[in-house]
Motif scaffolding. Structure first.
Motif, PDB file in Angstrom:
ATOM      1  N   ASP A   1     -57.728  10.475  60.384  1.00 61.52           N
ATOM      2  CA  ASP A   1     -56.809  11.216  61.265  1.00 61.52           C
ATOM      3  C   ASP A   1     -56.778  10.622  62.666  1.00 61.52           C
ATOM      4  O   ASP A   1     -55.718  10.546  63.291  1.00 61.52           O
TER       5      ASP A   1
ATOM      6  N   HIS B   1     -60.455  17.391  60.408  1.00 63.10           N
ATOM      7  CA  HIS B   1     -60.003  16.235  61.187  1.00 63.10           C
ATOM      8  C   HIS B   1     -61.066  15.155  61.075  1.00 63.10           C
ATOM      9  O   HIS B   1     -62.232  15.373  61.423  1.00 63.10           O
TER      10      HIS B   1
ATOM     11  N   GLU C   1     -53.411   9.166  64.421  1.00 62.53           N
ATOM     12  CA  GLU C   1     -52.957   9.653  65.728  1.00 62.53           C
ATOM     13  C   GLU C   1     -52.654   8.510  66.677  1.00 62.53           C
ATOM     14  O   GLU C   1     -51.729   8.600  67.503  1.00 62.53           O
TER      15      GLU C   1
ATOM     16  N   CYS D   1     -48.574  10.633  54.592  1.00 58.64           N
ATOM     17  CA  CYS D   1     -48.744  11.769  55.507  1.00 58.64           C
ATOM     18  C   CYS D   1     -48.244  13.075  54.906  1.00 58.64           C
ATOM     19  O   CYS D   1     -48.742  14.153  55.241  1.00 58.64           O
TER      20      CYS D   1
ATOM     21  N   HIS E   1     -49.414  12.094  61.692  1.00 57.71           N
ATOM     22  CA  HIS E   1     -50.362  13.128  61.275  1.00 57.71           C
ATOM     23  C   HIS E   1     -50.229  13.329  59.769  1.00 57.71           C
ATOM     24  O   HIS E   1     -49.142  13.191  59.214  1.00 57.71           O
TER      25      HIS E   1
END
Length: 303
Positions: free
Chosen positions: A211, A207, A215, A192, A220
């Protein structure tokens, strides 16, 4: 049908495409008066003017009826052409054939490149491949015969096509050789914290699929760069400290440039398929080409 000359239908196809009698006559190798006479016969057959003079300029405009005829007419002519020209057998060493394959750049690298390598040994110089971008209208392209095969994921394959699964794909992370973080296995914190190149085929997004999965874990990553093609990512990663998460088989084609690491999360994968229109299922040339794909997908280049 006894009153219809098939050459008239060929002329109508070209007339609708060109919307200009002079240019259409040149393509068909006939005189302009001769083509005008054919257009008069076509108008009588279909009970419609088919082409009317444009308000501006010297061209013509297709009527609504002509536009309705365009796609089914072209498909019918392709079928007739296949009946006349396609031999009952196919010899890849002596026959001449151009195959058009619609594909993403990922599938072009993973499936297309090995296919090219194989056909250099398994076919003569009369066999040629043309790779084109798979677009939103690929179903119509396959139906018309403008495209012979489609390479793509399950989301890209139209439901009406015949399909064969070639590859089950997973994701890996790639980094340049000599990357400052070293070459040790990844954990989630390290993954990350790195700066990522995201491939966004829809264009411009920071995104993506990974991703969404991060989440769900409450994590993230930092996406510092978004590109619209898979082939851009390895080149960027090889010359920077960016990393990128890519399909494994795709990434392995660049193993000389890049270090490849398993992801620290259980990311969902996808599959790549070959797809073709049902009417081309028995085409001897396409049967042979599909056999080359199956043979290649079962060999060691996928591991």
């Amino acid at each position: 049908m006894e009153h219809i000359d098939l050459n008239l239908l060929r002329s109508l196809d070209v007339l609708i495409e060109e919307e200009n009698v002079t240019r259409a006559a040149q393509r068909l190798g006939v005189t302009q008066p001769g083509l005008s006479a054919q257009l008069a016969k076509l108008r009588a057959i279909f009970g419609d003017r088919l082409l009317v003079p444009a308000e501006k300029g010297r061209g013509m405009v297709a009527t609504s009826r002509a536009l309705e005829l365009r796609e089914p007419l072209r498909a019918a002519l392709k079928d007739l052409e296949a009946v006349v020209q396609t031999p009952a057998r196919f010899d890849p060493y002596s026959d001449k054939r151009d195959f058009v394959i619609a594909t993403s750049d990922n599938a072009a690298i993973v499936i297309g490149v090995p296919l090219v390598e194989k056909l250099r040994k398994e076919a003569g110089r009369g066999i040629r491949l043309s790779f084109v971008r798979a677009d939103a209208d690929v179903s119509s392209q396959l139906e018309r015969g403008d495209v012979d095969l489609l390479f793509g994921s399950e989301r890209a394959v139209p439901a009406s096509m015949k399909v064969r699964k070639l590859i089950d794909e997973t994701y890996v992370m790639v980094q340049r050789k000599g990357h400052p973080r070293g070459n040790v296995a990844l954990d989630v914190d390290t993954y990350c914290a790195l700066e990522h190149v995201l491939v966004s085929t829809s264009g411009g997004s920071f995104h993506g699929f990974i991703d969404e999965q991060l989440e769900r874990l409450g994590r993230h990553r930092r996406v510092g760069l978004s590109v619209h093609q898979f082939v851009m990512a390895p080149t960027i990663v090889a010359s920077t400290d960016y990393v990128s998460t890519l399909p494994k088989h795709f990434a392995c084609r660049f193993a000389e440039w890049l270090d490849i690491h398993e992801l620290p999360i259980a990311a969902e994968g996808f599959s790549l398929f070959a797809a073709w229109h049902p009417r081309a299922h028995a085409d001897p040339g396409l049967v042979w080409l599909r056999q080359q794909l199956v043979a290649k997908s079962e060999s060691r280049w996928l591991t």
